[in-house]
Write a protein that holds these residues in place. Structure first.
Motif, PDB file in Angstrom:
ATOM      1  N   THR A 190     -51.070  13.536  -9.215  1.00 55.75           N
ATOM      2  CA  THR A 190     -50.758  14.963  -9.325  1.00 55.75           C
ATOM      3  C   THR A 190     -50.714  15.592  -7.943  1.00 55.75           C
ATOM      4  N   ALA A 191     -50.071  16.751  -7.860  1.00 52.19           N
ATOM      5  CA  ALA A 191     -50.000  17.487  -6.598  1.00 52.19           C
ATOM      6  C   ALA A 191     -51.017  18.617  -6.625  1.00 52.19           C
ATOM      7  N   GLY A 192     -52.254  18.278  -6.825  1.00 52.58           N
ATOM      8  CA  GLY A 192     -53.296  19.278  -6.988  1.00 52.58           C
ATOM      9  C   GLY A 192     -53.933  19.714  -5.690  1.00 52.58           C
ATOM     10  N   ALA A 197     -46.079   9.922  -5.348  1.00 54.74           N
ATOM     11  CA  ALA A 197     -46.530  10.384  -6.667  1.00 54.74           C
ATOM     12  C   ALA A 197     -45.415  10.211  -7.695  1.00 54.74           C
ATOM     13  N   PRO A 198     -45.763   9.992  -8.954  1.00 58.23           N
ATOM     14  CA  PRO A 198     -44.753   9.873 -10.007  1.00 58.23           C
ATOM     15  C   PRO A 198     -44.382  11.232 -10.597  1.00 58.23           C
ATOM     16  N   HIS A 199     -43.230  11.306 -11.208  1.00 59.22           N
ATOM     17  CA  HIS A 199     -42.833  12.463 -12.016  1.00 59.22           C
ATOM     18  C   HIS A 199     -42.888  13.773 -11.233  1.00 59.22           C
ATOM     19  N   LEU A 200     -42.263  13.808 -10.062  1.00 63.76           N
ATOM     20  CA  LEU A 200     -42.265  15.020  -9.254  1.00 63.76           C
ATOM     21  C   LEU A 200     -41.064  15.896  -9.619  1.00 63.76           C
ATOM     22  N   VAL A 215     -42.355  19.325  -5.588  1.00 65.94           N
ATOM     23  CA  VAL A 215     -41.834  18.937  -4.273  1.00 65.94           C
ATOM     24  C   VAL A 215     -41.927  20.094  -3.292  1.00 65.94           C
ATOM     25  N   ASN A 216     -41.536  21.298  -3.726  1.00 66.33           N
ATOM     26  CA  ASN A 216     -41.604  22.466  -2.847  1.00 66.33           C
ATOM     27  C   ASN A 216     -43.042  22.779  -2.444  1.00 66.33           C
ATOM     28  N   LYS A 217     -43.959  22.600  -3.373  1.00 65.03           N
ATOM     29  CA  LYS A 217     -45.364  22.842  -3.071  1.00 65.03           C
ATOM     30  C   LYS A 217     -45.865  21.859  -2.021  1.00 65.03           C
ATOM     31  N   LEU A 218     -45.483  20.600  -2.176  1.00 64.33           N
ATOM     32  CA  LEU A 218     -45.910  19.580  -1.224  1.00 64.33           C
ATOM     33  C   LEU A 218     -45.311  19.828   0.160  1.00 64.33           C
ATOM     34  N   LEU A 219     -44.042  20.189   0.209  1.00 59.82           N
ATOM     35  CA  LEU A 219     -43.400  20.452   1.495  1.00 59.82           C
ATOM     36  C   LEU A 219     -44.035  21.644   2.204  1.00 59.82           C
ATOM     37  N   ASP A 275     -43.431  13.488   4.463  1.00 62.29           N
ATOM     38  CA  ASP A 275     -42.418  12.962   3.546  1.00 62.29           C
ATOM     39  C   ASP A 275     -43.021  12.782   2.157  1.00 62.29           C
ATOM     40  N   ILE A 276     -42.135  12.587   1.191  1.00 64.01           N
ATOM     41  CA  ILE A 276     -42.537  12.397  -0.210  1.00 64.01           C
ATOM     42  C   ILE A 276     -41.825  11.167  -0.744  1.00 64.01           C
TER      43      ILE A 276
END
Length: 255
Positions: free
Chosen positions: A55-57, A82-85, A90-94, A100-101
């Motif tokens: 998860t992107a928690g 991570a799976p199922h992005l 993706v925007n949150k991670l960036l 990179d993702i």
């Protein structure tokens, strides 16, 4: 390459560890955020952090903040796998300033390409030139602790050979060298490698002033003995004014 993988060892995450090892990488693992940040802080040889998370928690936000928020650790690239992005994830991670993702499952070819790209834009490589072994060893040890990749040369001629075979982000050179001087080295670097900043160091502080060094094209100047803190801030300022080959900014957040 030494990579830290923050993960639980299951499924596609095992592939990541195997692929890194087959890329001649040394892999260490962490199973908690606290453990991961502790390893990054204590081990200056870590070149890359991969967070293989489901998860992107908040844990990813804390990881990014802990590394990218520290000027000393900031050059270490972070890749999130991570799976199922979806687009929102993706925007949150960036927005966390990660490098990179990788969407899992991933092909080995894609994974290796992203790792090589992250490493190429990761730690800075500093070429250190001095004919005094004690000074060279001191600079090499200090910059390694500051998460630079140090290369060393005892002559300007040797430094030019290293430049032909390696990607270098910044040069720190003594002025007084056997054979070609540091001033001559500065001139040759600015002629052939204009994207590389050069810092001059000399034991003869009365011979050259900071204004002389700057007028000759140097990006900074120190007289021996110098203070490590002053040196590292000078390197960061110099790097912030340059761009890496290919147009990529050499620095972010004045790292």
């Amino acid at each position: 390459m030494k990579a830290l993988v923050l993960t639980s060892a299951t499924g596609h995450k095992l592939d990541i560890i195997t692929w890194l090892e087959e890329m001649d990488g040394e892999v260490i693992t962490a199973t908690s955020l606290k453990q991961a940040l502790g390893l990054v802080e204590s081990d200056p040889t870590i070149d890359l952090v991969i967070a293989a998370m489901d998860t992107a928690g908040d844990i990813l936000a804390e990881l990014a903040s802990g590394i990218k928020g520290d000027p000393r650790l900031n050059p270490i690239p972070i890749i999130i796998a991570a799976p199922h992005l979806d687009d929102e994830a993706v925007n949150k991670l960036l927005s966390l300033e990660i490098d990179d993702i990788i969407a899992l499952p991933s092909s080995r070819k894609t994974f290796e390409a992203k790792v090589h790209a992250a490493l190429a834009n990761g730690k800075y490589t500093a070429l250190l030139v001095d004919d005094e072994p004690a000074i060279l060893e001191l600079l090499e040890s200090f910059l390694a602790l500051e998460r630079y990749i140090p290369l060393t040369a005892t002559t300007a001629e040797e430094a030019m050979e290293i430049l032909e075979k390696n990607t270098v982000d910044i040069i720190v050179t003594d002025i007084m060298l056997p054979g070609m001087s540091g001033i001559e080295l500065l001139s040759k670097v600015k002629e052939s490698y204009s994207h590389i900043p050069v810092i001059l160091i000399t034991g003869f502080s009365g011979r050259y002033t900071p204004r002389d060094a700057i007028s000759m094209g140097a990006d900074g100047y120190f007289a021996k003995p110098f203070h490590n803190i002053e040196l590292i801030y000078t390197l960061r300022r110099a790097l912030s004014r340059y761009r890496r080959p290919g147009g990529t900014p050499s620095t972010t957040n004045c790292r």
